[in-house]
Design an enzyme around this catalytic site. Structure first.
Site, mmCIF file in Angstrom:
data_model
loop_
_atom_site.group_PDB
_atom_site.id
_atom_site.type_symbol
_atom_site.label_atom_id
_atom_site.label_comp_id
_atom_site.label_asym_id
_atom_site.label_seq_id
_atom_site.Cartn_x
_atom_site.Cartn_y
_atom_site.Cartn_z
ATOM 1 N N LEU A 17 6.558 17.761 15.266
ATOM 2 C CA LEU A 17 6.166 16.418 14.820
ATOM 3 C C LEU A 17 6.207 16.280 13.302
ATOM 4 O O LEU A 17 6.674 15.272 12.773
ATOM 5 C CB LEU A 17 4.756 16.109 15.337
ATOM 6 C CG LEU A 17 4.691 15.701 16.814
ATOM 7 C CD1 LEU A 17 3.279 15.886 17.366
ATOM 8 C CD2 LEU A 17 5.153 14.264 17.000
ATOM 9 N N ASP A 36 5.080 24.646 5.183
ATOM 10 C CA ASP A 36 4.935 25.426 6.412
ATOM 11 C C ASP A 36 4.597 26.869 6.044
ATOM 12 O O ASP A 36 4.752 27.272 4.891
ATOM 13 C CB ASP A 36 6.220 25.381 7.257
ATOM 14 C CG ASP A 36 5.912 25.453 8.752
ATOM 15 O OD1 ASP A 36 5.970 24.417 9.428
ATOM 16 O OD2 ASP A 36 5.566 26.555 9.237
ATOM 17 N N ASN A 89 -0.854 17.521 9.109
ATOM 18 C CA ASN A 89 -0.295 17.720 10.441
ATOM 19 C C ASN A 89 -0.285 19.185 10.889
ATOM 20 O O ASN A 89 -0.220 19.467 12.086
ATOM 21 C CB ASN A 89 1.148 17.158 10.422
ATOM 22 C CG ASN A 89 1.985 17.646 11.573
ATOM 23 O OD1 ASN A 89 1.941 17.111 12.663
ATOM 24 N ND2 ASN A 89 2.784 18.706 11.338
ATOM 25 N N TYR A 155 -10.149 23.586 19.409
ATOM 26 C CA TYR A 155 -9.240 22.478 19.090
ATOM 27 C C TYR A 155 -9.957 21.131 19.243
ATOM 28 O O TYR A 155 -9.779 20.224 18.429
ATOM 29 C CB TYR A 155 -8.044 22.584 20.032
ATOM 30 C CG TYR A 155 -6.877 21.675 19.748
ATOM 31 C CD1 TYR A 155 -6.115 21.812 18.588
ATOM 32 C CD2 TYR A 155 -6.501 20.704 20.670
ATOM 33 C CE1 TYR A 155 -5.014 20.994 18.357
ATOM 34 C CE2 TYR A 155 -5.400 19.888 20.456
ATOM 35 C CZ TYR A 155 -4.661 20.036 19.300
ATOM 36 O OH TYR A 155 -3.575 19.228 19.084
ATOM 37 N N LYS A 159 -10.315 18.551 16.175
ATOM 38 C CA LYS A 159 -9.671 17.238 16.240
ATOM 39 C C LYS A 159 -10.698 16.097 16.272
ATOM 40 O O LYS A 159 -10.456 15.035 15.685
ATOM 41 C CB LYS A 159 -8.721 17.163 17.441
ATOM 42 C CG LYS A 159 -7.476 18.051 17.296
ATOM 43 C CD LYS A 159 -6.685 17.759 16.031
ATOM 44 C CE LYS A 159 -5.253 18.277 16.084
ATOM 45 N NZ LYS A 159 -4.547 18.082 14.801
ATOM 46 N N THR A 189 6.998 19.091 22.048
ATOM 47 C CA THR A 189 7.209 20.033 20.935
ATOM 48 C C THR A 189 6.903 21.429 21.468
ATOM 49 O O THR A 189 6.519 21.577 22.635
ATOM 50 C CB THR A 189 6.237 19.768 19.762
ATOM 51 O OG1 THR A 189 4.912 20.075 20.213
ATOM 52 C CG2 THR A 189 6.315 18.345 19.256
HETATM 53 N N1 LIG Z 1 2.737 17.891 20.505
HETATM 54 C C1 LIG Z 1 1.770 17.104 20.919
HETATM 55 O O1 LIG Z 1 1.867 16.458 21.977
HETATM 56 C C2 LIG Z 1 0.522 16.940 20.108
HETATM 57 C C3 LIG Z 1 -0.551 16.216 20.669
HETATM 58 C C4 LIG Z 1 -1.696 16.017 19.926
HETATM 59 C C5 LIG Z 1 -1.763 16.529 18.641
HETATM 60 N N2 LIG Z 1 -0.730 17.246 18.119
HETATM 61 C C6 LIG Z 1 -0.879 17.742 16.753
HETATM 62 O O2 LIG Z 1 0.273 17.458 15.996
HETATM 63 C C7 LIG Z 1 0.444 18.465 14.982
HETATM 64 C C8 LIG Z 1 1.830 19.059 15.073
HETATM 65 O O3 LIG Z 1 1.994 19.647 16.328
HETATM 66 P P1 LIG Z 1 3.402 20.055 16.963
HETATM 67 O O4 LIG Z 1 3.310 19.707 18.406
HETATM 68 O O5 LIG Z 1 4.520 19.529 16.143
HETATM 69 O O6 LIG Z 1 3.288 21.661 16.846
HETATM 70 P P2 LIG Z 1 4.303 22.760 16.359
HETATM 71 O O7 LIG Z 1 3.669 24.050 16.719
HETATM 72 O O8 LIG Z 1 5.697 22.471 16.841
HETATM 73 O O9 LIG Z 1 4.311 22.576 14.762
HETATM 74 C C9 LIG Z 1 3.234 22.948 13.960
HETATM 75 C C10 LIG Z 1 3.781 23.424 12.618
HETATM 76 O O10 LIG Z 1 2.670 23.753 11.788
HETATM 77 C C11 LIG Z 1 2.958 24.981 11.159
HETATM 78 N N3 LIG Z 1 1.711 25.651 10.784
HETATM 79 C C12 LIG Z 1 0.847 26.334 11.560
HETATM 80 N N4 LIG Z 1 -0.186 26.788 10.830
HETATM 81 C C13 LIG Z 1 0.027 26.364 9.559
HETATM 82 C C14 LIG Z 1 -0.709 26.491 8.349
HETATM 83 N N5 LIG Z 1 -1.869 27.166 8.276
HETATM 84 N N6 LIG Z 1 -0.191 25.937 7.232
HETATM 85 C C15 LIG Z 1 0.983 25.267 7.248
HETATM 86 N N7 LIG Z 1 1.715 25.112 8.377
HETATM 87 C C16 LIG Z 1 1.232 25.646 9.516
HETATM 88 C C17 LIG Z 1 3.766 25.775 12.161
HETATM 89 O O11 LIG Z 1 4.488 26.822 11.567
HETATM 90 C C18 LIG Z 1 4.646 24.674 12.749
HETATM 91 O O12 LIG Z 1 5.842 24.505 12.014
HETATM 92 C C19 LIG Z 1 -0.699 19.455 15.184
HETATM 93 O O13 LIG Z 1 -1.783 19.116 14.352
HETATM 94 C C20 LIG Z 1 -1.075 19.231 16.630
HETATM 95 O O14 LIG Z 1 -2.389 19.636 16.906
HETATM 96 C C21 LIG Z 1 0.404 17.481 18.834
#
Ligand SMILES: NC(=O)c1ccc[n+]([C@@H]2O[C@H](COP(=O)([O-])OP(=O)(O)OC[C@H]3O[C@@H](n4cnc5c(N)ncnc54)[C@H](O)[C@@H]3O)[C@@H](O)[C@H]2O)c1
Length: 304
Positions: A17, A36, A89, A155, A159, A189
């Site tokens: 995302l 990242d 994010n 989590y 959140k 994702t």
């Molecule tokens: N995918 C979904 O449906 C969904 C739903 C609700 C919330 N979210 C939230 O959206 C955000 C992105 O999620 P996603 O699905 O793209 O996950 P993802 O795992 O594909 O991406 C997360 C990214 O964050 C990076 N990361 C992890 N720890 C880090 C840190 N300490 N510092 C910097 N970067 C760091 C990872 O390397 C990765 O590139 C998150 O906060 C997640 O909780 C996602």
């Protein structure tokens, strides 16, 4: 382009995302600081933006500590001259039921999501206030924070805490013209790829096929790009009047979440003693609130 001349930081934007948010902000004209923990994905993200004619730079550092937050703001200012937009994010999961959750599972998730959001927003808001920039703070929540979810104590705490902080920041930053909102996304994702319920949708996405309407419409589950437009909108002048909101988005669906309000209020002269509650709690509060997300049964052809 609506964000021309603006500068954004997007944490955790190497993939998923965050990458979609960074690319959309760049498409709308913003210069972007990619962040990242993984250098290769961060570099690839920068390249994807610069190859498309945009401007981006990477900061490879873990979100959580204050030093990273300050480095992100400083890099935006040093490289692009200012900071207008922050999207918090970055995220990790350490899912397990309460009785199996270790201190480390809890601290890791709280550290990245909750502390990482706090330190980054504090650094960005401090800079924006000092430089009289009517900036945009966009923090990423989750349906789990809104409703609770089995196996996600850490989590859910992080959140829900993020949305609580956003409400507070909307109040504190209003005078400076800075908006603060939470986005509650759902998308295919790496984070959702292993959830069996979404398997057919993830499979379609991986093959480059359109996701079945059941997922896009009924569940609000689509691609990362489906979420990115809302991030750019909230970052734009068009959303200057939107603050303190929790906005859900995914697939074809857009939702505004309510903030907690008392749904039943009852008075008893002299107060609610133990005996009075045993006698009258049910009548006083009425129907109890539900917890957890409710998913409709998966149609047979989409079961995997
Ligand atoms: N995918 C979904 O449906 C969904 C739903 C609700 C919330 N979210 C939230 O959206 C955000 C992105 O999620 P996603 O699905 O793209 O996950 P993802 O795992 O594909 O991406 C997360 C990214 O964050 C990076 N990361 C992890 N720890 C880090 C840190 N300490 N510092 C910097 N970067 C760091 C990872 O390397 C990765 O590139 C998150 O906060 C997640 O909780 C996602």
């Amino acid at each position: 382009m609506s964000l021309h001349g603006k500068v954004a930081v997007v944490t955790g934007s190497g993939r998923g995302l965050g990458l979609a948010y960074a690319q959309e902000l760049a498409r709308q004209g913003a210069s972007v600081v990619i962040n990242d923990v993984d250098a290769a994905t961060a570099d690839a993200a920068v390249k994807s933006i610069t190859d498309a004619g945009g401007a981006a730079v990477a900061v490879v550092a873990p979100v959580g500590p204050t030093e990273t937050a300050e480095q992100l703001v400083q890099t935006a200012v040093d490289t692009f001259g200012r900071l207008d937009i922050l999207v918090t994010n970055a995220g990790v999961l350490r899912d397990t039921v309460l009785w199996k959750m270790s201190d480390d599972d809890f601290d890791t998730v709280i550290g990245v999501h909750l502390r990482g959001t706090f330190t980054c927003v504090r650094a960005a808001a401090t800079y924006m206030r000092a430089n009289e920039i009517a900036g945009r703070i966009i923090c990423i929540g989750s349906p789990t924070g809104q409703r609770g979810n089995f196996g996600q104590t850490n989590y859910a705490a992080a959140k829900a805490g993020i949305v609580g902080m956003v409400r507070t920041w909307a109040l504190e930053l209003k005078k400076a013209g800075i908006t603060a909102n939470a986005v509650i996304p759902v998308a295919a994702t790496a984070m959702t790829a292993t959830v069996p319920y979404f398997a057919a949708a993830v499979e379609a996405d991986e093959k480059g096929e359109p996701m079945p309407a059941f997922f896009r419409h009924d569940l609000g589950f689509g691609t990362s790009d489906d979420v990115a437009g809302l991030i750019a909108f909230l970052a734009s002048d068009a959303a200057s009047g939107v603050s303190g909101q929790a906005i859900g988005i995914g697939g074809d669906r857009l939702q505004l979440w309510s903030h907690p309000e008392a749904v039943a209020t009852a008075y008893r002269e002299g107060g609610w003693t133990y005996d009075a509650l045993v006698e009258g709690f049910g009548d006083a509060v009425g129907e109890l609130q539900s917890v957890g997300e409710k998913f409709p049964p998966l149609p047979e052809d989409l079961q995997r």
